[in-house]
Write a protein that holds these residues in place. Sequence first.
Motif, PDB file in Angstrom:
ATOM      1  N   VAL A  45       0.773  -1.274  -0.127  1.00 39.68           N
ATOM      2  CA  VAL A  45       0.087   0.130  -0.136  1.00 39.68           C
ATOM      3  C   VAL A  45       0.941   1.280   0.023  1.00 39.68           C
ATOM      4  O   VAL A  45       1.729   1.199   0.801  1.00 39.68           O
ATOM      5  N   GLY A  46       0.783   2.026  -1.054  1.00 37.86           N
ATOM      6  CA  GLY A  46       1.414   3.504  -1.010  1.00 37.86           C
ATOM      7  C   GLY A  46       0.617   4.482  -0.280  1.00 37.86           C
ATOM      8  O   GLY A  46      -0.409   4.448  -0.134  1.00 37.86           O
ATOM      9  N   ILE A  74      -6.276  -4.446   9.566  1.00 41.17           N
ATOM     10  CA  ILE A  74      -7.338  -4.981   9.438  1.00 41.17           C
ATOM     11  C   ILE A  74      -7.149  -6.530   8.386  1.00 41.17           C
ATOM     12  O   ILE A  74      -7.947  -7.298   8.268  1.00 41.17           O
ATOM     13  N   ALA A  75      -6.151  -6.319   7.642  1.00 42.59           N
ATOM     14  CA  ALA A  75      -5.641  -7.374   6.933  1.00 42.59           C
ATOM     15  C   ALA A  75      -4.344  -7.906   7.155  1.00 42.59           C
ATOM     16  O   ALA A  75      -3.516  -7.324   7.679  1.00 42.59           O
ATOM     17  N   ASP A  76      -4.000  -9.082   6.789  1.00 42.47           N
ATOM     18  CA  ASP A  76      -2.683  -9.764   7.036  1.00 42.47           C
ATOM     19  C   ASP A  76      -1.999  -9.339   6.026  1.00 42.47           C
ATOM     20  O   ASP A  76      -2.328  -9.107   4.798  1.00 42.47           O
ATOM     21  N   ASP A  77      -0.376  -9.411   6.014  1.00 41.23           N
ATOM     22  CA  ASP A  77       0.452  -9.590   5.070  1.00 41.23           C
ATOM     23  C   ASP A  77       0.448  -8.171   4.207  1.00 41.23           C
ATOM     24  O   ASP A  77       0.258  -8.341   3.022  1.00 41.23           O
ATOM     25  N   VAL A  78       0.755  -7.079   4.833  1.00 40.92           N
ATOM     26  CA  VAL A  78       0.694  -5.692   4.306  1.00 40.92           C
ATOM     27  C   VAL A  78       1.996  -5.077   4.516  1.00 40.92           C
ATOM     28  O   VAL A  78       2.426  -5.077   5.776  1.00 40.92           O
ATOM     29  N   GLU A  79       2.340  -4.597   3.502  1.00 47.40           N
ATOM     30  CA  GLU A  79       3.690  -3.678   3.762  1.00 47.40           C
ATOM     31  C   GLU A  79       3.202  -2.310   3.259  1.00 47.40           C
ATOM     32  O   GLU A  79       2.418  -2.166   2.494  1.00 47.40           O
ATOM     33  N   VAL A  80       3.955  -1.209   3.610  1.00 49.47           N
ATOM     34  CA  VAL A  80       3.723   0.344   3.296  1.00 49.47           C
ATOM     35  C   VAL A  80       4.873   0.847   2.786  1.00 49.47           C
ATOM     36  O   VAL A  80       5.895   0.951   3.336  1.00 49.47           O
ATOM     37  N   LEU A  81       4.679   1.602   1.544  1.00 50.31           N
ATOM     38  CA  LEU A  81       5.570   2.598   1.108  1.00 50.31           C
ATOM     39  C   LEU A  81       5.060   3.832   1.265  1.00 50.31           C
ATOM     40  O   LEU A  81       3.937   4.289   0.714  1.00 50.31           O
ATOM     41  N   VAL A  82       6.062   4.724   1.852  1.00 58.26           N
ATOM     42  CA  VAL A  82       5.511   6.198   2.283  1.00 58.26           C
ATOM     43  C   VAL A  82       6.198   7.231   1.308  1.00 58.26           C
ATOM     44  O   VAL A  82       7.544   7.188   1.128  1.00 58.26           O
ATOM     45  N   MET A  83       5.412   8.259   0.736  1.00 57.54           N
ATOM     46  CA  MET A  83       6.224   9.394   0.004  1.00 57.54           C
ATOM     47  C   MET A  83       6.955  10.291   0.812  1.00 57.54           C
ATOM     48  O   MET A  83       6.265  10.708   2.020  1.00 57.54           O
ATOM     49  N   PRO A  84       8.038  10.298   0.742  1.00 54.91           N
ATOM     50  CA  PRO A  84       9.069  11.406   1.220  1.00 54.91           C
ATOM     51  C   PRO A  84       8.416  12.785   1.000  1.00 54.91           C
ATOM     52  O   PRO A  84       8.018  13.046   0.149  1.00 54.91           O
ATOM     53  N   ASP A  85       8.767  13.927   1.968  1.00 57.90           N
ATOM     54  CA  ASP A  85       8.154  15.120   1.593  1.00 57.90           C
ATOM     55  C   ASP A  85       9.142  16.197   2.496  1.00 57.90           C
ATOM     56  O   ASP A  85       9.923  15.949   3.369  1.00 57.90           O
ATOM     57  N   ARG A  86       9.009  17.402   1.984  1.00 53.16           N
ATOM     58  CA  ARG A  86       9.846  18.568   2.695  1.00 53.16           C
ATOM     59  C   ARG A  86       9.582  18.722   4.209  1.00 53.16           C
ATOM     60  O   ARG A  86      10.467  19.075   4.937  1.00 53.16           O
ATOM     61  N   ALA A  96       5.918  10.001  -6.913  1.00 59.24           N
ATOM     62  CA  ALA A  96       5.370   8.975  -6.105  1.00 59.24           C
ATOM     63  C   ALA A  96       4.140   7.958  -6.660  1.00 59.24           C
ATOM     64  O   ALA A  96       4.357   6.898  -6.702  1.00 59.24           O
ATOM     65  N   ALA A  97       3.168   8.802  -7.331  1.00 61.64           N
ATOM     66  CA  ALA A  97       2.134   7.948  -7.750  1.00 61.64           C
ATOM     67  C   ALA A  97       2.396   7.092  -8.927  1.00 61.64           C
ATOM     68  O   ALA A  97       2.240   6.099  -9.175  1.00 61.64           O
ATOM     69  N   GLU A 134       4.445  -0.584  -8.384  1.00 60.16           N
ATOM     70  CA  GLU A 134       4.843  -1.025  -7.334  1.00 60.16           C
ATOM     71  C   GLU A 134       3.960  -1.501  -6.297  1.00 60.16           C
ATOM     72  O   GLU A 134       3.920  -2.262  -5.277  1.00 60.16           O
ATOM     73  N   ALA A 135       2.766  -0.999  -6.172  1.00 57.99           N
ATOM     74  CA  ALA A 135       1.789  -0.762  -5.148  1.00 57.99           C
ATOM     75  C   ALA A 135       0.423  -1.750  -5.820  1.00 57.99           C
ATOM     76  O   ALA A 135       0.029  -1.608  -6.831  1.00 57.99           O
TER      77      ALA A 135
END
Length: 332
Positions: free
Chosen positions: A5-6, A45-57, A91-92, A98-99
């Motif tokens: 999830v992005g 709420i769901a299993d087996d999730v990883e997160v990619l976070v957009m960097p920002d100023r 990022a999108a 990738e997401a």
Amino acid sequence: MTATVGLVVNPAAGRDIRRLTGGASVSGDYEKRRTAECVLAGLAIADDVEVLVMPDRGNLGQRLVDDAPDGLPTSLLDTRVTGSGEDSRRAAARFAAEADAVVVLGGDGTNRDVAHESGDVPVVSVSTGTNNVFPTAVDGTVAGGAAALVATGAVSREGTTYRHGMVEAVADTATGEHTIRGLATLGVLDQQFIGTRAILDADTVVGGVVSRAFPTEIGLSGIAGGLTVDRPDEAGGVGFRLGPAGECPQTVRAITVPGVVDRLGVREWGELAVDEPMAFELPRGVLSVDGERELEIREATIEARPVADGPVVVDIDAVYEQAAAEGYFRTD
């Protein structure tokens, strides 16, 4: 298999001039961070999730990674930071490749930037902007849960997502041809300069084309919504041309900016099919998209139309309804 999830958090959303001149809401860094933390919590709420976070100023993304819940793999997207809308677009584009779903915290402008590059990845949008038409005012935990259910395939995309339209204008001007795209609204304004970007005076609106219309929405989509209803999951849009109330065959009452209700003269309006144009001519003016003035034009002939290739949007209520109906939340 782990789903990705992005997460896009725009620290600049919700800070334009409308919070000073009208009743627009204000969303500071603390509120955005708390909402984003709720999104991360909701992903459980769901299993087996990883997160990619957009960097920002503002380093909101970095702090979210540092304080992520235990057991939720969370990392910062490796991408350049400029402090502009290009960050969200970049990022999108990465998330499109990738997401499995994207959560966006921002207003109409942030979501427009994401929509340009998100492709077929489902988007869950949480309102943290100033004057929002597209994003939803929803609890971050609920939004995160919806993203996790869609990303992991716990619910089917059929019936829980839809393709949102966009709006496009091609302006043939004294300086050449220019193309501009919006997510929900495109306005033709009788103004000379971009200035503060926000549309503060409805009397400057010559007309516009919108991809959605409803009377509870604010700005151009609310003006069109006073004439007819065009839902976000319906193809096409609405075009209209305004003028002085005393010279027009119709008037419409609409919420034009937060805290302001106007009665506007309507010269003509109509429902538009996908790619059906509405033409405007302007000796000098400005084109706006999603409530912000973007392009100064002169000696221009403009063709504005609704287009079909917008973002894939998650219907949060439909996600939870399907999951509940299939017994996802029950354990025997």
